[in-house]
Design a protein around this motif. Sequence first.
Motif, PDB file in Angstrom:
ATOM      1  N   ASP A 184       9.446 -12.290   4.541  1.00 49.96           N
ATOM      2  CA  ASP A 184       8.847 -11.095   4.544  1.00 49.96           C
ATOM      3  C   ASP A 184       8.570 -10.752   2.968  1.00 49.96           C
ATOM      4  OD1 ASP A 184       7.745  -8.588   4.449  1.00 49.96           O
ATOM      5  OD2 ASP A 184       9.027  -7.812   5.959  1.00 49.96           O
ATOM      6  N   THR A 185       7.385 -11.008   2.552  1.00 49.82           N
ATOM      7  CA  THR A 185       7.156 -10.861   1.308  1.00 49.82           C
ATOM      8  C   THR A 185       7.165  -9.367   0.880  1.00 49.82           C
ATOM      9  OG1 THR A 185       4.715 -10.742   1.399  1.00 49.82           O
ATOM     10  CG2 THR A 185       5.556 -12.760   1.168  1.00 49.82           C
ATOM     11  N   VAL A 186       6.839  -8.269   1.671  1.00 52.85           N
ATOM     12  CA  VAL A 186       6.947  -7.147   1.451  1.00 52.85           C
ATOM     13  C   VAL A 186       8.441  -6.610   1.134  1.00 52.85           C
ATOM     14  CG1 VAL A 186       6.757  -4.816   2.398  1.00 52.85           C
ATOM     15  CG2 VAL A 186       4.954  -6.544   2.897  1.00 52.85           C
ATOM     16  N   GLN A 187       9.463  -7.095   1.849  1.00 52.18           N
ATOM     17  CA  GLN A 187      10.789  -6.687   1.765  1.00 52.18           C
ATOM     18  C   GLN A 187      11.365  -7.672   0.559  1.00 52.18           C
ATOM     19  OE1 GLN A 187      12.454  -4.366   3.434  1.00 52.18           O
ATOM     20  NE2 GLN A 187      10.466  -4.012   4.451  1.00 52.18           N
ATOM     21  N   THR A 188      11.138  -8.971   0.497  1.00 53.30           N
ATOM     22  CA  THR A 188      11.810  -9.801  -0.470  1.00 53.30           C
ATOM     23  C   THR A 188      11.099 -10.153  -1.914  1.00 53.30           C
ATOM     24  OG1 THR A 188      11.085 -11.719   0.633  1.00 53.30           O
ATOM     25  CG2 THR A 188      13.156 -10.728   1.425  1.00 53.30           C
ATOM     26  N   GLY A 189       9.960  -9.664  -1.704  1.00 53.42           N
ATOM     27  CA  GLY A 189       9.074  -9.968  -3.183  1.00 53.42           C
ATOM     28  C   GLY A 189       8.775 -11.351  -3.151  1.00 53.42           C
ATOM     29  N   LEU A 190       9.183 -11.891  -4.434  1.00 50.37           N
ATOM     30  CA  LEU A 190       9.375 -13.268  -5.069  1.00 50.37           C
ATOM     31  C   LEU A 190      10.189 -14.270  -4.505  1.00 50.37           C
ATOM     32  CD1 LEU A 190       8.222 -12.854  -8.868  1.00 50.37           C
ATOM     33  CD2 LEU A 190       7.052 -14.133  -7.050  1.00 50.37           C
TER      34      LEU A 190
END
Length: 305
Positions: A184-190
């Motif tokens: 989940d890029t929204v939650q974990t970012g990079l």
Amino acid sequence: MYRKKTSYDFLYLFRDVMRCGSFQKAAREADCTPASISRKIAQMESELGITLFEKGSGGMAPTAAGLYLYDKLDSILWNLDAMLQEARNIPPETSMKLELGITDMISGSFYGQLIRSFTQSYPDVQLVLSAPAWPEMRRRLIDGRMDAALTYSIGFANEPRLIRKPIFRAKPCIYYSRLMPVGDTVQTGLEAFRECAFICLDTDVAAMNMLRDLPFEPRKVLFADSLKSLYLYVNAGLACTVLGPAQQLHETEGIERFELSDAAYTIGIDIVWEKSVSNPAVSLLADCAERVFPPVRKGDLYEPI
């Protein structure tokens, strides 16, 4: 009758003499003297290396060569007169022409907006578009076969013979396929990309610099020798890539992008042209770009190391 001050004076004079039948009649028609006609015919014979008239019992008579030349020349001069008149009736060229190259890395949604605005603003400018490879684009710009180019902003950054006008900048992005096993890029970012393989063009210095700016070292870095190869890897979900925000992957179905919002720089598109270009349409294109895109701040420019 005899036509003044043309490149074909002698030929028209010879034809008129033949039509009149004598030097005297031709002189009266041309409002000059028979001696003047005779001198010009003699000069013509000397330059052509052909005897056109010879003296006979009734005066100057055409030779066989003179008769042959007149037979062919009359229709030729008639056709020449007709062609010259047609040429005079052609209206003068008033439109400008702009030869514009567009690197294949730029998305159509980006340059389409600029091209549409340009053609609407300057309908009299004939726009010729092409998409040569980078090395060929540089050659065409340098030798004058191309007026200007839309390029990836790092494409000609260190080329002293070219003027580079920044027209679009934004934060770089990671492009990846929905098929790629990313969290989940929204939650974990990079952090979602920590275990991913990255791919970049082996000629793209900026991409390598951007990879170094990631907070982690990519698990694997692949190199592609062409943009098509890079697209194949990304589309298949085998790797992700870091590019500017105006690239073709931006509009590819099934491709997501993650903006590197913490990057200390922006990257984008430039208009590039050779310093000696005098085509006024280049300035019109630059002016149009300033209207279409917001001004680029100097601090936003990204220069490759």
